[in-house]
Design a protein around this motif. Structure first.
Motif, mmCIF file in Angstrom:
data_model
loop_
_atom_site.group_PDB
_atom_site.id
_atom_site.type_symbol
_atom_site.label_atom_id
_atom_site.label_comp_id
_atom_site.label_asym_id
_atom_site.label_seq_id
_atom_site.Cartn_x
_atom_site.Cartn_y
_atom_site.Cartn_z
ATOM 1 N N ASP A 23 36.656 -41.028 -41.529
ATOM 2 C CA ASP A 23 35.843 -41.573 -42.598
ATOM 3 C C ASP A 23 36.142 -40.834 -43.888
ATOM 4 O OD1 ASP A 23 34.630 -43.364 -40.936
ATOM 5 O OD2 ASP A 23 32.934 -42.062 -40.468
ATOM 6 N N ASP A 25 34.666 -40.487 -47.826
ATOM 7 C CA ASP A 25 33.530 -40.812 -48.670
ATOM 8 C C ASP A 25 33.966 -41.761 -49.778
ATOM 9 O OD1 ASP A 25 31.810 -39.221 -47.233
ATOM 10 O OD2 ASP A 25 32.089 -37.462 -48.515
ATOM 11 N N LYS A 26 33.172 -42.774 -50.016
ATOM 12 C CA LYS A 26 33.452 -43.709 -51.091
ATOM 13 C C LYS A 26 33.083 -43.047 -52.417
ATOM 14 C CE LYS A 26 32.722 -47.887 -48.431
ATOM 15 N NZ LYS A 26 31.899 -49.079 -48.251
ATOM 16 N N VAL A 27 33.866 -43.332 -53.431
ATOM 17 C CA VAL A 27 33.601 -42.791 -54.760
ATOM 18 C C VAL A 27 32.415 -43.526 -55.357
ATOM 19 C CG1 VAL A 27 34.576 -42.452 -57.054
ATOM 20 C CG2 VAL A 27 36.034 -42.222 -55.040
ATOM 21 N N ASN A 28 31.504 -42.777 -55.988
ATOM 22 C CA ASN A 28 30.322 -43.348 -56.654
ATOM 23 C C ASN A 28 29.480 -44.217 -55.724
ATOM 24 O OD1 ASN A 28 30.979 -42.120 -59.096
ATOM 25 N ND2 ASN A 28 32.198 -43.867 -59.754
ATOM 26 N N GLN A 29 29.367 -43.829 -54.475
ATOM 27 C CA GLN A 29 28.567 -44.602 -53.532
ATOM 28 C C GLN A 29 27.089 -44.470 -53.885
ATOM 29 O OE1 GLN A 29 29.339 -43.723 -49.453
ATOM 30 N NE2 GLN A 29 28.046 -45.372 -48.706
ATOM 31 N N VAL A 30 26.385 -45.580 -53.880
ATOM 32 C CA VAL A 30 24.965 -45.609 -54.196
ATOM 33 C C VAL A 30 24.192 -45.198 -52.951
ATOM 34 C CG1 VAL A 30 23.055 -47.080 -54.928
ATOM 35 C CG2 VAL A 30 25.342 -47.448 -55.879
ATOM 36 N N PRO A 31 23.317 -44.188 -53.065
ATOM 37 C CA PRO A 31 22.519 -43.795 -51.900
ATOM 38 C C PRO A 31 21.702 -44.992 -51.392
ATOM 39 C CG PRO A 31 22.311 -42.167 -53.651
ATOM 40 C CD PRO A 31 23.059 -43.345 -54.236
ATOM 41 N N PRO A 32 21.595 -45.136 -50.066
ATOM 42 C CA PRO A 32 20.899 -46.304 -49.498
ATOM 43 C C PRO A 32 19.485 -46.495 -50.029
ATOM 44 C CG PRO A 32 21.975 -45.048 -47.768
ATOM 45 C CD PRO A 32 22.128 -44.260 -49.039
ATOM 46 N N PHE A 35 19.771 -48.027 -53.477
ATOM 47 C CA PHE A 35 20.238 -49.402 -53.343
ATOM 48 C C PHE A 35 19.083 -50.319 -52.931
ATOM 49 C CE2 PHE A 35 22.088 -52.970 -51.036
ATOM 50 C CZ PHE A 35 23.082 -53.385 -51.904
ATOM 51 N N GLU A 113 26.349 -55.460 -58.097
ATOM 52 C CA GLU A 113 27.209 -54.301 -58.320
ATOM 53 C C GLU A 113 26.336 -53.223 -58.956
ATOM 54 O OE1 GLU A 113 30.644 -55.311 -60.692
ATOM 55 O OE2 GLU A 113 30.737 -57.280 -59.735
ATOM 56 N N VAL A 115 26.140 -49.173 -60.229
ATOM 57 C CA VAL A 115 26.792 -47.901 -60.541
ATOM 58 C C VAL A 115 25.712 -46.969 -61.082
ATOM 59 C CG1 VAL A 115 28.532 -46.712 -61.924
ATOM 60 C CG2 VAL A 115 28.983 -49.022 -61.069
#
Length: 186
Positions: A23, A25-32, A35, A113, A115
């Motif tokens: 795995d 980590d995705k860049v700039n991933q929004v915490p669940p 979201f 989307e 960010v």
């Protein structure tokens, strides 16, 4: 000896494959939780408008720092742009729409989307919308129409204050008639 080299090559390839897997980590991933909270505000915003409930609709916004701007479907023409920088203007606008139209329906693209900034207290949220509304039975709009339709892209600026996300700015990038036809293959 060739069999040994082949076995070693296969083992090295497998090791390289397993090391390269995993795995990332995705860049700039929004915490669940953010979201879900932002989606909840968008849902409340849409439901308030569709049910013509001014209080529910307005609860999606922060009053302080509020701004609404629409290009009214004419990207290069600033003369017809609509701008509210007072939350009371948005409330008045919604009240006028709700009193004139019934059966308002809004469709939003899912998922939006999102960010979030580095501090985690502001988010840019983009989605596509389609909205339509109809006048009451026996009434009509100019030209004899009984309803209206609009489509475009939203850019919402959300702020998180005291742990709660709400909209502070809304930029409505409305489509003109030609853009609507193209978007819908008409």
């Amino acid at each position: 000896m060739l069999k040994e080299l082949r076995k070693i090559s296969i083992m090295l390839a497998l090791v390289a494959l397993f090391i390269g897997c995993g795995d990332v980590d995705k860049v700039n991933q929004v915490p669940p939780e953010d979201f879900l909270a932002i989606n909840g505000v968008l849902k409340r915003w849409r439901e308030g408008y569709e049910t013509e409930d001014v209080e529910t609709y307005m609860s999606a916004y922060w009053a302080q720092g509020f701004r609404y701007e629409s290009d009214m479907g004419t990207d290069g023409d600033k003369t017809d742009d609509l701008l509210f920088d007072d939350i009371r203007d948005e409330r008045d606008s919604a009240t006028r729409v709700f009193s004139r139209f019934q059966d308002i329906e809004i469709e939003l693209s899912v998922p939006p989307e999102i960010v979030i900034n580095e501090d985690g207290d502001q988010a840019e949220v983009r989605n596509h919308y389609r909205i339509q509304g109809f006048v009451a039975d026996g009434e009509s709009l100019e030209g004899g129409y009984t309803g209206w339709f609009a489509e475009g892209d939203n850019l919402f600026i959300f702020e998180k204050r005291d742990g709660e996300w709400r909209i502070t700015e809304w930029y409505d990038e409305a489509f003109n008639d030609e853009e609507i036809r193209i978007a819908n293959n008409l």
